[in-house]
Design an enzyme around this catalytic site. Sequence first.
Site, PDB file in Angstrom:
ATOM      1  N   HIS A 216       1.334   9.930   4.094  1.00 51.81           N
ATOM      2  CA  HIS A 216       0.561  11.142   3.817  1.00 51.81           C
ATOM      3  C   HIS A 216       1.062  12.221   4.776  1.00 51.81           C
ATOM      4  CE1 HIS A 216      -2.835   9.184   1.547  1.00 51.81           C
ATOM      5  NE2 HIS A 216      -2.439   8.135   2.246  1.00 51.81           N
TER       6      HIS A 216
ATOM      7  N   GLY B 205      -7.734   1.827   4.874  1.00 55.56           N
ATOM      8  CA  GLY B 205      -7.883   2.754   3.758  1.00 55.56           C
ATOM      9  C   GLY B 205      -6.727   2.757   2.784  1.00 55.56           C
ATOM     10  N   GLN B 206      -5.767   1.824   2.944  1.00 58.76           N
ATOM     11  CA  GLN B 206      -4.667   1.783   1.975  1.00 58.76           C
ATOM     12  C   GLN B 206      -5.203   1.308   0.626  1.00 58.76           C
ATOM     13  OE1 GLN B 206      -1.245  -0.611   3.096  1.00 58.76           O
ATOM     14  NE2 GLN B 206      -0.001   0.200   1.415  1.00 58.76           N
ATOM     15  N   SER B 207      -4.926   2.089  -0.411  1.00 60.47           N
ATOM     16  CA  SER B 207      -5.397   1.736  -1.756  1.00 60.47           C
ATOM     17  C   SER B 207      -4.239   1.528  -2.725  1.00 60.47           C
ATOM     18  CB  SER B 207      -6.346   2.808  -2.297  1.00 60.47           C
ATOM     19  OG  SER B 207      -5.687   4.051  -2.415  1.00 60.47           O
TER      20      SER B 207
ATOM     21  N   HIS C 178       3.721   4.574   1.551  1.00 58.25           N
ATOM     22  CA  HIS C 178       3.747   6.031   1.406  1.00 58.25           C
ATOM     23  C   HIS C 178       3.230   6.674   2.679  1.00 58.25           C
ATOM     24  CE1 HIS C 178      -0.097   4.501  -0.068  1.00 58.25           C
ATOM     25  NE2 HIS C 178      -0.651   5.593   0.415  1.00 58.25           N
TER      26      HIS C 178
END
Length: 117
Positions: free
Chosen positions: A105, A96-98, A103
Amino acid sequence: MGPPADCLFCLIIAGRTPGHLVWQSEHAVALRDINPQAPTHLLVLPRQHHRDVAALAADDPDALVGLLRGIGEVAAAQEDLRNGYRVVFNTGAEAGQSVFHCHAHVLGGRAMTWPPG
Ligand code: AMP
Ligand code: ZN
């Protein structure tokens, strides 16, 4: 090789794209996620560009420690996170890394379920 010129998080850190930083240190900055998945959803990112947390660990261990300390400091300052919070590093597209600037969460303010989706 330097960071990609169009990296969204590099642009926010440089002040060239709107993005309100809620916390800053020598190594890291924090901002609110634009699409929150919990009542409190912050992003904590290293100032320097690294594609994911594994690259950050390999390339700049001091900055990794700075990032992890930052997570603790940011969380401690949020009343909403006093009963716990979740730290997620989506790593790679299938996870799900976009945005390919490392970073964390930091999510909280509600009960979390496990396993994650
Ligand atoms: P990921 O999908 O794990 O790479 O996380 C990227 C996160 O960045 C997503 O949760 C997005 O909602 C968030 N995001 C994208 N653009 C912005 C922005 N301009 N300001 C704050 N958060 C953003
Ligand atoms: Zn970047």
